[in-house]
Write a protein that holds these residues in place. Structure first.
Motif, PDB file in Angstrom:
ATOM      1  N   LEU A  21       0.828  -1.207   0.000  1.00 19.86           N
ATOM      2  CA  LEU A  21       0.000   0.000   0.000  1.00 19.86           C
ATOM      3  C   LEU A  21       0.862   1.257   0.000  1.00 19.86           C
ATOM      4  O   LEU A  21       0.592   2.210  -0.723  1.00 19.86           O
ATOM      5  N   GLY A  22       1.930   1.253   0.794  1.00 21.28           N
ATOM      6  CA  GLY A  22       2.838   2.400   0.826  1.00 21.28           C
ATOM      7  C   GLY A  22       3.545   2.613  -0.498  1.00 21.28           C
ATOM      8  O   GLY A  22       3.684   3.751  -0.965  1.00 21.28           O
ATOM      9  N   LEU A  27       4.112   5.494  -5.707  1.00 25.46           N
ATOM     10  CA  LEU A  27       4.001   5.524  -7.168  1.00 25.46           C
ATOM     11  C   LEU A  27       2.976   6.562  -7.618  1.00 25.46           C
ATOM     12  O   LEU A  27       3.187   7.266  -8.619  1.00 25.46           O
ATOM     13  N   LEU A  28       1.856   6.658  -6.896  1.00 25.23           N
ATOM     14  CA  LEU A  28       0.857   7.673  -7.231  1.00 25.23           C
ATOM     15  C   LEU A  28       1.419   9.084  -7.042  1.00 25.23           C
ATOM     16  O   LEU A  28       1.145   9.969  -7.840  1.00 25.23           O
ATOM     17  N   ILE A  29       2.188   9.277  -5.991  1.00 25.64           N
ATOM     18  CA  ILE A  29       2.766  10.600  -5.736  1.00 25.64           C
ATOM     19  C   ILE A  29       3.768  10.972  -6.828  1.00 25.64           C
ATOM     20  O   ILE A  29       3.774  12.104  -7.316  1.00 25.64           O
ATOM     21  N   MET A  30       4.599  10.020  -7.237  1.00 25.03           N
ATOM     22  CA  MET A  30       5.679  10.341  -8.167  1.00 25.03           C
ATOM     23  C   MET A  30       5.237  10.404  -9.622  1.00 25.03           C
ATOM     24  O   MET A  30       5.763  11.215 -10.386  1.00 25.03           O
ATOM     25  N   ARG A  35      -1.694  13.181  -6.230  1.00 26.10           N
ATOM     26  CA  ARG A  35      -0.733  13.241  -5.124  1.00 26.10           C
ATOM     27  C   ARG A  35      -1.411  13.180  -3.759  1.00 26.10           C
ATOM     28  O   ARG A  35      -0.875  12.589  -2.827  1.00 26.10           O
ATOM     29  N   LYS A  36      -2.573  13.775  -3.615  1.00 30.10           N
ATOM     30  CA  LYS A  36      -3.258  13.757  -2.322  1.00 30.10           C
ATOM     31  C   LYS A  36      -3.686  12.337  -1.961  1.00 30.10           C
ATOM     32  O   LYS A  36      -3.519  11.910  -0.816  1.00 30.10           O
ATOM     33  N   PHE A  37      -4.219  11.624  -2.924  1.00 36.39           N
ATOM     34  CA  PHE A  37      -4.621  10.247  -2.670  1.00 36.39           C
ATOM     35  C   PHE A  37      -3.408   9.366  -2.371  1.00 36.39           C
ATOM     36  O   PHE A  37      -3.442   8.509  -1.491  1.00 36.39           O
ATOM     37  N   GLY A  38      -2.317   9.585  -3.096  1.00 35.99           N
ATOM     38  CA  GLY A  38      -1.080   8.849  -2.842  1.00 35.99           C
ATOM     39  C   GLY A  38      -0.532   9.151  -1.459  1.00 35.99           C
ATOM     40  O   GLY A  38      -0.058   8.246  -0.757  1.00 35.99           O
ATOM     41  N   SER A  39      -0.588  10.408  -1.052  1.00 32.85           N
ATOM     42  CA  SER A  39      -0.129  10.774   0.288  1.00 32.85           C
ATOM     43  C   SER A  39      -0.998  10.119   1.350  1.00 32.85           C
ATOM     44  O   SER A  39      -0.492   9.680   2.391  1.00 32.85           O
ATOM     45  N   LEU A  40      -2.295  10.057   1.106  1.00 39.45           N
ATOM     46  CA  LEU A  40      -3.193   9.395   2.041  1.00 39.45           C
ATOM     47  C   LEU A  40      -2.864   7.908   2.148  1.00 39.45           C
ATOM     48  O   LEU A  40      -2.868   7.339   3.243  1.00 39.45           O
ATOM     49  N   MET A  41      -2.559   7.265   1.024  1.00 37.57           N
ATOM     50  CA  MET A  41      -2.194   5.852   1.042  1.00 37.57           C
ATOM     51  C   MET A  41      -0.908   5.622   1.832  1.00 37.57           C
ATOM     52  O   MET A  41      -0.811   4.671   2.611  1.00 37.57           O
ATOM     53  N   LEU A  43       0.240   7.542   4.224  1.00 37.34           N
ATOM     54  CA  LEU A  43      -0.078   7.796   5.627  1.00 37.34           C
ATOM     55  C   LEU A  43      -0.790   6.600   6.256  1.00 37.34           C
ATOM     56  O   LEU A  43      -0.458   6.175   7.372  1.00 37.34           O
ATOM     57  N   VAL A  44      -1.762   6.033   5.549  1.00 40.34           N
ATOM     58  CA  VAL A  44      -2.471   4.852   6.053  1.00 40.34           C
ATOM     59  C   VAL A  44      -1.500   3.683   6.205  1.00 40.34           C
ATOM     60  O   VAL A  44      -1.556   2.937   7.194  1.00 40.34           O
ATOM     61  N   SER A  45      -0.580   3.536   5.271  1.00 40.60           N
ATOM     62  CA  SER A  45       0.407   2.469   5.337  1.00 40.60           C
ATOM     63  C   SER A  45       1.316   2.626   6.553  1.00 40.60           C
ATOM     64  O   SER A  45       1.558   1.664   7.297  1.00 40.60           O
ATOM     65  N   LEU A  46       1.808   3.815   6.793  1.00 38.78           N
ATOM     66  CA  LEU A  46       2.679   4.047   7.948  1.00 38.78           C
ATOM     67  C   LEU A  46       1.931   3.880   9.264  1.00 38.78           C
ATOM     68  O   LEU A  46       2.446   3.272  10.208  1.00 38.78           O
ATOM     69  N   CYS A  47       0.716   4.412   9.327  1.00 39.71           N
ATOM     70  CA  CYS A  47      -0.086   4.260  10.555  1.00 39.71           C
ATOM     71  C   CYS A  47      -0.434   2.794  10.789  1.00 39.71           C
ATOM     72  O   CYS A  47      -0.400   2.309  11.928  1.00 39.71           O
ATOM     73  N   GLY A  48      -0.783   2.073   9.733  1.00 42.16           N
ATOM     74  CA  GLY A  48      -1.096   0.653   9.869  1.00 42.16           C
ATOM     75  C   GLY A  48       0.102  -0.159  10.327  1.00 42.16           C
ATOM     76  O   GLY A  48      -0.018  -1.033  11.186  1.00 42.16           O
TER      77      GLY A  48
END
Length: 114
Positions: A21-22, A27-30, A35-41, A43-48
Motif C-alpha cells: 500500500l505504501g 508511485l501515485l505521488i511520483m 498526489r493527495k490520494f497517494g499521500s493518504l495511502m 499515511l495509512v500504510s505508515l499508521c497501519g
C-alpha cells in the motif's frame, strides 16, 4: 496453483500488505497527478504498520488465540517423549543431549518440566 496460493497468502499478511500500500502510494505521488490520494495511502500504510507493531495493540489482538488452549499441567503418569517444535539441534555423540539443542529449544524444553 500452489505457488499462486502461497504468494497471495503472503501478500495478505499485514506487513506486506501495508508495504505494498505504501509503495502504491509512492508511485501515485511520483508518477500521477493524484498526489493527495497517494499521500493518504502512504499515511495509512505508515499508521497501519505502526499499529501492527505497537505492543499493547498486538498483544490485545493475540490474546484470544493464546488463551484458546490451556497450559500443560503435570500429571502423575510418566512421559515417554517430549517434542520441542521450532528449534535447532546438532547430532553429536560426544556432547551431552542438552548441549545438542539450540538455546531456544533448550528454553522451550525447560518450560515443559517446570
Amino acid at each position: 496453483m500452489f505457488e499462486l496460493k502461497k504468494l497471495v497468502s503472503a501478500l495478505l499478511m499485514p506487513l506486506p500488505a501495508m508495504l505494498i500500500l505504501g509503495f502504491l502510494g509512492l508511485l501515485l505521488i511520483m508518477f500521477t497527478t493524484r498526489r493527495k490520494f497517494g499521500s493518504l495511502m502512504v499515511l495509512v500504510s505508515l499508521c497501519g504498520t505502526f499499529l501492527i507493531a505497537f505492543q499493547p495493540l498486538s498483544s490485545r489482538l493475540l490474546m484470544p488465540l493464546e488463551r484458546q488452549y490451556s497450559a500443560f499441567l503435570p500429571i502423575n503418569e510418566s512421559i515417554d517423549y517430549v517434542m520441542v517444535l521450532g528449534g535447532g539441534h546438532v547430532v553429536d555423540d560426544d556432547i551431552p543431549p542438552t548441549s545438542e539443542l539450540s538455546r531456544t529449544s533448550l528454553m522451550r524444553l525447560s518450560k515443559v518440566f517446570v
